[in-house]
Design a protein around this motif. Structure first.
Motif, short mmCIF file in Angstrom:
data_model
loop_
_atom_site.label_atom_id
_atom_site.label_comp_id
_atom_site.label_asym_id
_atom_site.label_seq_id
_atom_site.Cartn_x
_atom_site.Cartn_y
_atom_site.Cartn_z
N ARG A 1 0.97 -1.43 0.08
CA ARG A 1 0.30 0.05 0.01
C ARG A 1 1.15 1.33 -0.14
NH1 ARG A 1 -4.69 -2.04 4.17
NH2 ARG A 1 -6.26 -2.95 2.52
N HIS B 1 -7.22 2.00 -5.50
CA HIS B 1 -7.90 0.99 -4.14
C HIS B 1 -6.27 -0.42 -4.48
CE1 HIS B 1 -11.61 1.77 -5.04
NE2 HIS B 1 -12.14 1.79 -6.39
N ASP C 1 -11.48 -2.33 0.15
CA ASP C 1 -10.48 -1.48 0.01
C ASP C 1 -11.02 -0.24 -1.18
OD1 ASP C 1 -8.83 0.83 1.02
OD2 ASP C 1 -7.49 0.22 -1.42
#
Length: 214
Positions: free
Chosen positions: A46, A54, A73
């Motif tokens: 991430r 996403h 997400d």
């Protein structure tokens, strides 16, 4: 249907991307030891792909008592994390984490399209990464004198035993061998015959070793 008693996991880290209607989907896979490692891998991806719209996730960890988690997400509920997790389940995998990062291309895919896209991203990346089986073995420390150690190591390897480590000391040589848990009695018998009773083995623990998944 996968065998729940087999411990299958991804062979190693892998990354693969696909493009569907101008949206880019990149799947990152890793082998993880536990939930903490899975969450750390997810956090790292991430951070790396902070600009993705996403970063959807799924992981399975554990042996008999498997722990599963998934996240959409921000995608519509059930269209990302769940199909990703379903791919891991279908393959019978554990100790595996997947993150699919999506950069939106401006064309809506619909619920069905998203399910297929996220599932395909994981499935294709798994095909590239490969799968291995982690088989339980007993660790046995075989001790021998310096004169016999070299030949014994060769005999162990020739007989197909997994030699994991060889260490030399003043008192002799210690050879660590991984033996299938069901085969320890047979190994002791083989060792006694192969060395004329001059070498001995003591169990020191348990682990898992990689073997190609059939």
């Amino acid at each position: 249907m996968s065998d729940p008693h087999r411990h299958l996991t991804v062979k190693g880290p892998a990354r693969h991307g696909i493009e569907i209607k101008k949206s880019r989907f990149v799947c990152s896979l890793a082998r993880v030891a536990d939930e903490e490692e899975a969450q750390a891998f997810i956090a790292a991806v991430r951070k790396e792909f902070w600009d993705a719209r996403h970063n959807c996730t799924a992981f399975v960890v554990g042996d008999e008592q498997r722990r599963e988690r998934s996240s959409d997400d921000g995608e519509p509920a059930g269209t990302a994390g769940v199909p990703m997790l379903e791919v891991l389940r279908r393959r019978g995998l554990t100790d595996t984490a997947a993150v699919v990062s999506r950069w939106f291309g401006g064309v809506l895919l619909g619920a069905g399209g998203l399910v297929r896209a996220y599932g395909s991203a994981v499935s294709e990346t798994l095909d590239l990464a490969g799968v291995v089986e982690l088989r339980p073995v007993a660790l046995l420390a075989v001790t021998a004198d310096h004169v016999r150690a070299g030949r014994l190591e060769n005999d162990l390897r020739a007989a197909g035993h997994a030699v994991r480590d060889v260490s030399y000391g003043a008192a002799g040589v210690r050879i660590e061998v991984g033996v299938p848990e069901s085969g320890t009695a047979a190994f002791h018998a083989w060792l006694a015959e192969a060395t004329g009773g001059t070498a001995s083995a003591v169990e020191t623990g348990r682990t898992r070793i990689e073997a190609d998944a059939d």
